[in-house]
Motif scaffolding. Structure first.
Motif, PDB file in Angstrom:
ATOM      1  N   UNK A   1      45.013  48.838  39.158  1.00  0.00           N
ATOM      2  CA  UNK A   1      46.186  48.094  38.670  1.00  0.00           C
ATOM      3  C   UNK A   1      47.039  47.588  39.828  1.00  0.00           C
ATOM      4  N   UNK A   2      47.160  48.407  40.876  1.00  0.00           N
ATOM      5  CA  UNK A   2      47.979  48.010  42.029  1.00  0.00           C
ATOM      6  C   UNK A   2      47.364  46.815  42.752  1.00  0.00           C
ATOM      7  N   UNK A   3      46.056  46.870  43.017  1.00  0.00           N
ATOM      8  CA  UNK A   3      45.427  45.813  43.825  1.00  0.00           C
ATOM      9  C   UNK A   3      45.154  44.540  43.023  1.00  0.00           C
ATOM     10  N   UNK A   4      45.220  44.608  41.692  1.00  0.00           N
ATOM     11  CA  UNK A   4      44.970  43.409  40.872  1.00  0.00           C
ATOM     12  C   UNK A   4      46.215  42.957  40.123  1.00  0.00           C
ATOM     13  N   UNK A   5      47.353  43.510  40.490  1.00  0.00           N
ATOM     14  CA  UNK A   5      48.578  43.249  39.747  1.00  0.00           C
ATOM     15  C   UNK A   5      48.972  41.767  39.745  1.00  0.00           C
TER      16      UNK A   5
ATOM     17  N   UNK B   1      34.794  38.922  41.139  1.00  0.00           N
ATOM     18  CA  UNK B   1      35.454  39.198  39.857  1.00  0.00           C
ATOM     19  C   UNK B   1      35.987  40.631  39.784  1.00  0.00           C
ATOM     20  N   UNK B   2      36.776  40.886  38.759  1.00  0.00           N
ATOM     21  CA  UNK B   2      37.456  42.183  38.632  1.00  0.00           C
ATOM     22  C   UNK B   2      36.482  43.336  38.414  1.00  0.00           C
ATOM     23  N   UNK B   3      35.374  43.056  37.743  1.00  0.00           N
ATOM     24  CA  UNK B   3      34.381  44.097  37.488  1.00  0.00           C
ATOM     25  C   UNK B   3      33.816  44.637  38.803  1.00  0.00           C
ATOM     26  N   UNK B   4      33.498  43.745  39.734  1.00  0.00           N
ATOM     27  CA  UNK B   4      32.971  44.151  41.036  1.00  0.00           C
ATOM     28  C   UNK B   4      34.027  44.887  41.852  1.00  0.00           C
ATOM     29  N   UNK B   5      35.278  44.419  41.723  1.00  0.00           N
ATOM     30  CA  UNK B   5      36.378  45.073  42.437  1.00  0.00           C
ATOM     31  C   UNK B   5      36.543  46.513  41.951  1.00  0.00           C
ATOM     32  N   UNK B   6      36.547  46.695  40.624  1.00  0.00           N
ATOM     33  CA  UNK B   6      36.730  48.041  40.068  1.00  0.00           C
ATOM     34  C   UNK B   6      35.564  48.953  40.440  1.00  0.00           C
TER      35      UNK B   6
ATOM     36  N   UNK C   1      41.559  56.010  39.976  1.00  0.00           N
ATOM     37  CA  UNK C   1      40.832  54.738  39.954  1.00  0.00           C
ATOM     38  C   UNK C   1      41.611  53.686  39.173  1.00  0.00           C
ATOM     39  N   UNK C   2      42.090  54.044  37.996  1.00  0.00           N
ATOM     40  CA  UNK C   2      42.821  53.083  37.156  1.00  0.00           C
ATOM     41  C   UNK C   2      44.125  52.642  37.807  1.00  0.00           C
TER      42      UNK C   2
ATOM     43  N   UNK D   1      47.735  59.776  48.345  1.00  0.00           N
ATOM     44  CA  UNK D   1      47.080  59.159  49.498  1.00  0.00           C
ATOM     45  C   UNK D   1      46.407  57.843  49.097  1.00  0.00           C
ATOM     46  N   UNK D   2      45.725  57.852  47.956  1.00  0.00           N
ATOM     47  CA  UNK D   2      45.033  56.649  47.502  1.00  0.00           C
ATOM     48  C   UNK D   2      46.008  55.559  47.062  1.00  0.00           C
ATOM     49  N   UNK D   3      47.146  55.948  46.493  1.00  0.00           N
ATOM     50  CA  UNK D   3      48.169  54.961  46.117  1.00  0.00           C
ATOM     51  C   UNK D   3      48.726  54.280  47.358  1.00  0.00           C
ATOM     52  N   UNK D   4      48.930  55.064  48.419  1.00  0.00           N
ATOM     53  CA  UNK D   4      49.403  54.493  49.681  1.00  0.00           C
ATOM     54  C   UNK D   4      48.407  53.468  50.200  1.00  0.00           C
TER      55      UNK D   4
END
Length: 645
Positions: A637-641, A567-572, A632-633, A546-549
């Motif tokens: 990776x998907x949203x920051x690819x 930045x990526x830290x805030x995104x994660x 989470x990981x 569900x989360x991957x979708x």
């Protein structure tokens, strides 16, 4: 290029997305194959006395597992198909017919199913010795499993999983025809309306859960609610109120709380809370059904595994309650008693801790005054004197003693059940000796035994002087009691003594109860543990899918955030909080439901389940945390690819 080769290429290129789906299928196949093959194993049939029951148990567990795996694969396949709406829309735009697209998706699912089937059977075969040895160890047997290949189990597994894979593949094929081209390209915009939240429905969800919990925790024997609704209807009412309450909790109460949180401007505008809170709010309604299913499955898994483990965990204590002495029998022939003593003394594996000959009286007692709901008005009790009781208590290392005088008595009732058992303390009963009666008054109740249950009846302790009077008026029965070392490994000694004694000796022993308990509870914990792991793997995978979708849908939004300087830290951090909310809700609800269910069970069984239940919950939470970090990981990776930073 054929459709089959395109499907094969898609699997190879998207293997990361398919990995957990395949891993879950492989794990399910390994467990199913294990369950089917264990019933054919010669080591189990040769070592256990109840191989037919074990075979039936594994057949039943395999059916349950088969149904659950079929539902899980169906559900997962639907997720993957819907996730690829845009890709399917692109194929349609390029002129590929829906029939061909459906065939390609059918091939993809079928290829993955066949690969999972082959790997699962190979792994199951390689691990067969380990699983047999594990089961035998849990059940208390020393037999080692042999490396065997069961053709019947292989054929059974292949047939079942080919049917499941074919059905889910056809389902994916048919799903394509339900979407129009415009729907396929605008998939991301679907379900993005802000849900409505009703304060009254939110309160109603809590009331429903409260009613379900309250009914579950009632004393079944004394509850007016259970009597009014009926013992058959009340469990159904509990299920309905808890499941409906859980659904409304997720669909309404959480939405209401998120809206309250959104009104807190200081928190809402801090960092990128705006994004995480908004995304949770807009999708909560759509996620409610999935989260409810996961919460209910988690509760069912934890309750079943917790109950199974508690039986296994408490097996020794239960055997000790029924058999405080390692061996006990009634002796009428001193020659046989001497033979038993000689056999026990000569055994090199066991030493005698104590051996006592216990003078006992079997007396009929009129217990009309006790208002018992479990027995007749007249029962036979085993009577011992105060001196013998204190001696046995000391030998059995209990911190207790009695000092009875005149017509005072104490009762030993290890199976005492509040509401059903007689009301002893303060009551007077009549002992029937020959043609006369003697009244005694219960001074105290002890919820344990000093005599083994099968050999002796419920035990009464009377004063020394009263016992002497009763012994002059009725026949005295001598009971032999032995305590030995290594009593849980006394199979040979127990069988030898049993062969020496006649049936009227009423031979009871710790080993037989302990071994039977290990066999039955070991089988239950083995099946419950593995079925629980499959359920856990499935529920964790459903949230993961569900989360991957949602990650693929959110990808463009996070790209915009990156472009405006986030930045990526805030995104994660935002992703971790958002996914934590999704994982924590069903987990907390599932744990709460299972604790209530197991508390009700512990009250019914009158046993303490705290330690086994918390062990099961701890293991469950640890595996869930692993799923959380994996999700989470992968999401990150998907949203920051495509980020350049």
């Amino acid at each position: 290029m054929t459709l089959f080769s395109i499907a094969r290429k898609n699997i190879r290129k998207n293997f990361t997305n398919y990995f957990l789906y395949m891993a879950s299928m492989i794990f399910s196949i390994v467990i199913y194959f294990t369950f089917v093959s264990l019933k054919y194993d010669d080591a189990i049939q040769a070592s256990t006395d109840s191989s037919t029951k074990i075979s039936s148990a594994f057949n039943g567990a395999a059916v349950v597992l088969m149904i659950f795996v079929a539902v899980f694969i169906w559900y997962s396949n639907s997720f993957f198909t819907k996730k690829r709406k845009k890709e399917v829309g692109l194929y349609s735009l390029l002129g590929v017919r829906k029939k061909q697209i459906g065939q390609m998706l059918f091939y993809e699912n079928f290829i993955m199913g066949i690969i999972a089937l082959i790997i699962g059977i190979v792994l199951g075969t390689l691990l067969s010795k380990f699983f047999v040895t594990l089961l035998m160890k849990i059940m208390g047997y020393e037999a080692m499993g042999n490396f065997v290949i069961s053709p019947a189990a292989i054929i059974n597994t292949i047939v079942v999983f080919i049917i499941i894979t074919a059905i889910t593949s056809i389902h994916g094929y048919r799903l394509i025809y339900r979407f129009k081209l415009i729907e396929l390209f605008k998939a991301e915009q679907e379900g993005e309306k802000e849900p409505k939240a009703s304060f009254l429905i939110a309160v109603f969800s809590i009331i429903l859960l409260g009613i379900g919990y309250w009914l579950a925790l009632q004393n079944l024997l004394e509850s007016n609610a259970w009597r009014t609704l009926g013992f058959a209807v009340t469990p159904i009412v509990i299920l309905i109120t808890v499941i409906l309450g859980t659904y409304l909790l997720f669909s309404t109460l959480t939405v209401y709380l998120l809206k309250v949180l959104r009104k807190n401007k200081k928190h809402f505008w801090h960092g990128i809370n705006l994004i995480s809170i908004s995304q949770l709010l807009y999708r909560m309604k759509g996620n409610a059904r999935t989260l409810t299913i996961i919460a209910v499955l988690s509760a069912t898994t934890l309750s079943a595994v917790g109950a199974a483990y508690s039986f296994y965990y408490n097996n020794r204590s239960n055997a000790e309650i029924a058999n405080p002495n390692s061996m006990m029998f009634i002796t009428k022939d001193s020659h046989i008693a001497d033979q038993v003593k000689e056999r026990v003394s000569q055994d090199k594996s066991h030493k005698i801790v104590y051996h006592e000959t216990i003078p006992t009286l079997n007396i009929d007692v009129d217990i009309t005054n006790l208002n018992s709901k479990m027995s007749a008005d007249q029962v036979e009790y085993s009577v011992i004197d105060n001196k013998t009781y204190n001696k046995l208590i000391k030998l059995q290392k209990r911190n207790d003693s009695l000092s009875l005088k005149g017509n005072e008595a104490a009762v030993l009732d290890a199976g005492y059940f509040e509401g059903l058992s007689p009301k002893y303390v303060g009551s007077t009963v009549s002992l029937k000796v020959n043609d006369s009666s003697k009244n005694i008054t219960f001074k105290t109740l002890k919820k344990f035994n000093v005599l083994n249950l099968y050999t002796a009846n419920t035990t009464l302790v009377v004063s020394n002087e009263l016992f002497s009077k009763l012994a002059n008026e009725t026949n005295l029965v001598n009971i032999e009691a032995y305590k030995i070392t290594n009593e849980d490994d006394a199979k040979i000694l127990t069988k030898d003594i049993q062969s020496l004694l006649p049936e009227e000796a009423y031979f009871s022993n710790f080993y037989s109860n302990y071994a039977q308990g290990m066999e039955s509870s070991g089988l239950i914990i083995f099946m419950g543990g593995f079925l629980g792991l499959v359920f856990l793997a499935a529920t964790g995978s459903i949230i993961y899918f569900k989360q991957l979708t949602e990650a693929n849908i959110d990808k463009e939004r996070y790209e915009i955030l990156h472009k405006i300087g986030v930045n990526k830290k805030e995104v994660k951090k935002s992703i971790a909080r958002q996914i934590l909310f999704i994982f924590a809700l069903p987990l907390i609800a599932g744990i709460a439901h299972s604790i209530v269910a197991l508390t009700a069970l512990s009250r019914l069984m009158q046993t303490n389940l705290v330690i086994p239940v918390f062990i099961c919950i701890g293991i469950y939470v640890c595996i869930y945390i692993a799923y959380y970090f994996l999700t989470v990981n992968t999401y990150y990776k998907i949203v920051t690819k495509s980020d350049k930073q």
